[in-house]
Design a protein around this motif. Structure first.
Motif, PDB file in Angstrom:
ATOM      1  N   TYR A   1       0.905  -0.968   0.030  1.00  0.00           N
ATOM      2  CA  TYR A   1      -0.047   0.203  -0.132  1.00  0.00           C
ATOM      3  C   TYR A   1       1.083   1.242   0.025  1.00  0.00           C
ATOM      4  O   TYR A   1       0.576   2.421  -0.892  1.00  0.00           O
TER       5      TYR A   1
ATOM      6  N   CYS B   1      -4.625   5.952  -3.954  1.00  0.00           N
ATOM      7  CA  CYS B   1      -5.165   5.612  -2.802  1.00  0.00           C
ATOM      8  C   CYS B   1      -6.265   6.416  -2.344  1.00  0.00           C
ATOM      9  O   CYS B   1      -7.090   6.454  -1.211  1.00  0.00           O
TER      10      CYS B   1
ATOM     11  N   GLU C   1     -10.162   2.816   1.114  1.00  0.00           N
ATOM     12  CA  GLU C   1      -9.810   2.188   2.409  1.00  0.00           C
ATOM     13  C   GLU C   1      -9.308   0.968   2.426  1.00  0.00           C
ATOM     14  O   GLU C   1      -9.596  -0.118   1.153  1.00  0.00           O
TER      15      GLU C   1
ATOM     16  N   ASP D   1      -5.399   9.235   5.198  1.00  0.00           N
ATOM     17  CA  ASP D   1      -5.454   8.030   5.819  1.00  0.00           C
ATOM     18  C   ASP D   1      -5.016   8.008   7.291  1.00  0.00           C
ATOM     19  O   ASP D   1      -4.135   8.703   7.689  1.00  0.00           O
TER      20      ASP D   1
ATOM     21  N   ARG E   1      -3.712   5.022   9.843  1.00  0.00           N
ATOM     22  CA  ARG E   1      -3.346   3.385   9.804  1.00  0.00           C
ATOM     23  C   ARG E   1      -3.720   3.054  10.954  1.00  0.00           C
ATOM     24  O   ARG E   1      -2.987   3.290  12.105  1.00  0.00           O
TER      25      ARG E   1
ATOM     26  N   ASN F   1      -6.239   0.806   7.021  1.00  0.00           N
ATOM     27  CA  ASN F   1      -6.495   1.956   6.865  1.00  0.00           C
ATOM     28  C   ASN F   1      -7.670   2.726   6.647  1.00  0.00           C
ATOM     29  O   ASN F   1      -8.475   2.214   5.773  1.00  0.00           O
ATOM     30  N   ARG F   2      -7.883   3.366   7.485  1.00  0.00           N
ATOM     31  CA  ARG F   2      -9.308   4.441   7.414  1.00  0.00           C
ATOM     32  C   ARG F   2      -8.950   5.850   6.696  1.00  0.00           C
ATOM     33  O   ARG F   2      -7.970   6.094   7.092  1.00  0.00           O
ATOM     34  N   ARG F   3     -10.023   6.338   6.104  1.00  0.00           N
ATOM     35  CA  ARG F   3      -9.912   7.659   5.602  1.00  0.00           C
ATOM     36  C   ARG F   3     -11.174   8.623   6.296  1.00  0.00           C
ATOM     37  O   ARG F   3     -12.132   8.724   5.539  1.00  0.00           O
TER      38      ARG F   3
ATOM     39  N   PRO G   1       2.727   6.865   7.918  1.00  0.00           N
ATOM     40  CA  PRO G   1       1.284   7.199   7.931  1.00  0.00           C
ATOM     41  C   PRO G   1       0.867   7.665   9.225  1.00  0.00           C
ATOM     42  O   PRO G   1       1.725   7.892  10.124  1.00  0.00           O
TER      43      PRO G   1
END
Length: 179
Positions: A20, A28, A32, A74, A76, A84-86, A101
């Motif tokens: 990633y 990216c 997610e 992102d 992490r 990974n969430r955004r 991250p």
């Protein structure tokens, strides 16, 4: 034609943090990663994006010198399996602005604006993931047909219920120190 034949190979198997991290920001941008699997996020509506931007601006103004608020990058949550969430809005430590991250220990608050198709993820899944990652505050913004959004706030507590309910805020949100 099957769904497997349409989706690229990288969407059909788990990816690592190293894989990633080698991708471009453009690759990216609308995804997610949950338990190593890529999850494509549909483009948000203009109303959703405007609400997130206004909230980020207000939180940034209220945050003081130690915190920044921003949208669309992102966080992490874990390396293995990669998650990974955004979040729509993230309040994070000023001194971590150039660290990539962004990790949960850099974050004070995450905000998700609920949209059609994200209800279960924002109301149930992300609440659990953010709490387990140790992020102190979670706000869920519900858009209303009346035009007045509501904010459900959560404060990190102790197991077995990691987040305890905070306040339900309607219309004007006033953020104080530590939100």
């Amino acid at each position: 034609m099957t769904a497997g034949s349409v989706a690229p190979a990288w969407m059909r198997s788990q990816i690592s943090a190293e894989q990633y991290d080698s991708w471009s920001e453009q690759q990216c941008a609308d995804i997610e990663v949950v338990d190593g699997m890529v999850v494509v996020s549909p483009s948000a509506s203009k109303r959703h994006n405007r609400l997130a931007r206004l909230l980020a601006n207000a939180l940034d103004a209220a945050a003081g010198p130690d915190w920044n608020a921003d949208t669309d990058f992102d966080v992490r949550l874990q390396d293995v399996p990669l998650t990974n969430r955004r979040p729509d809005v993230t309040v994070y430590r000023v001194e971590t602005i150039d660290l990539t991250p962004t990790r949960p220990e850099h974050v004070l608050l995450v905000v998700e604006v609920v949209s059609p198709g994200s209800e279960t993820t924002d109301r149930i899944v992300k609440v659990d993931q953010y709490a387990k990652a140790g992020i102190p505050f979670y706000w869920r913004i519900e858009q209303a047909v009346t035009g007045i959004p509501t904010a459900d706030t959560y404060v990190l507590g102790r197991a077995p219920k990691p987040y305890r309910d905070g306040d339900m805020l309607i219309s004007r949100v006033r953020a104080a120190a530590h939100f």
